[in-house]
Design an enzyme around this catalytic site. Structure first.
Site, mmCIF file in Angstrom:
data_model
loop_
_atom_site.group_PDB
_atom_site.id
_atom_site.type_symbol
_atom_site.label_atom_id
_atom_site.label_comp_id
_atom_site.label_asym_id
_atom_site.label_seq_id
_atom_site.Cartn_x
_atom_site.Cartn_y
_atom_site.Cartn_z
ATOM 1 N N CYS A 2 40.960 47.986 41.942
ATOM 2 C CA CYS A 2 41.617 46.706 42.017
ATOM 3 C C CYS A 2 41.665 45.992 40.657
ATOM 4 C CB CYS A 2 41.291 45.843 43.146
ATOM 5 S SG CYS A 2 39.886 44.791 42.734
ATOM 6 N N ASP A 20 46.384 40.149 46.878
ATOM 7 C CA ASP A 20 45.259 39.595 46.218
ATOM 8 C C ASP A 20 44.620 38.192 46.828
ATOM 9 O OD1 ASP A 20 42.803 38.604 44.732
ATOM 10 O OD2 ASP A 20 43.912 39.243 42.658
ATOM 11 N N ARG A 67 39.258 43.197 46.420
ATOM 12 C CA ARG A 67 39.711 44.135 47.408
ATOM 13 C C ARG A 67 38.923 45.602 47.210
ATOM 14 N NH1 ARG A 67 45.628 43.098 44.832
ATOM 15 N NH2 ARG A 67 44.491 42.577 43.064
#
Length: 176
Positions: A26, A141, A32
């Site tokens: 990420c 996100d 994430r």
């Protein structure tokens, strides 16, 4: 539809019997990608495949290198029964491009970033390519939102990891 959607890439070279290596990626490696790594590694271990499949996580940026997982991500994982205590953020480096069989990008910008760093396109999948509800979608996100965003990321990750695990079982069985 993309023919690679939800399909694992083959092992790197002739690695029959070797460990299948997965990198989750990420932006900063605090939300994430570590969530994906923790969930996937936990499921791999529960399936008895930890000696055959390895998971690591990285960020494309170096802003958080050495830091633990975002507190909200860690809390969400802990509430769900996962261990989020071991993570420390790392930045993906170009020399790692050939070290993994599969790169799970959280979104299309991460896929593009991995390509710029020399990762072969056939080794990159979006994490949600394995999501049975919305294959090919991006993992949003949650960093600038509230706790519900982190819970949603976890749900997406769990769904995707379940589907990915089934393919990993088959792949590992083929390489035995």
């Amino acid at each position: 539809m993309d023919p690679s959607l939800g399909v694992l890439p083959a092992r790197r070279g002739k690695l029959v019997g070797a460990v299948y290596r997965i990198a989750t990626v990420c932006s900063g490696n605090i939300c994430r990608s570590p969530t994906a790594a923790v969930v996937l590694a936990t499921r791999i271990a529960a399936a008895g495949l930890a000696d055959r499949v390895e998971v690591e996580s990285f960020g494309l940026g170096g802003w958080h290198v050495g830091e633990p997982m975002d507190e909200r991500s860690a809390a969400t994982l802990t509430r769900a029964g996962y261990d989020a205590t071991q993570h420390r953020a790392r930045q993906f480096q170009q020399h790692l491009a050939g070290e993994f069989d599969l790169f799970l990008a959280a979104d299309n910008s991460h896929r593009a970033g991995l390509r710029r760093l020399g990762v072969p396109a056939e080794r990159i999948r979006l994490q949600r390519d394995f999501d049975p509800e919305e294959p090919g979608s991006e993992v949003p996100d949650p960093y600038y939102g509230g706790p519900q965003g982190f819970a949603e990321v976890l749900r997406m990750t769990e769904r995707s990891s379940s589907q990915l695990l089934e393919q990993l079982r088959a792949l590992v069985a083929e390489g035995s």
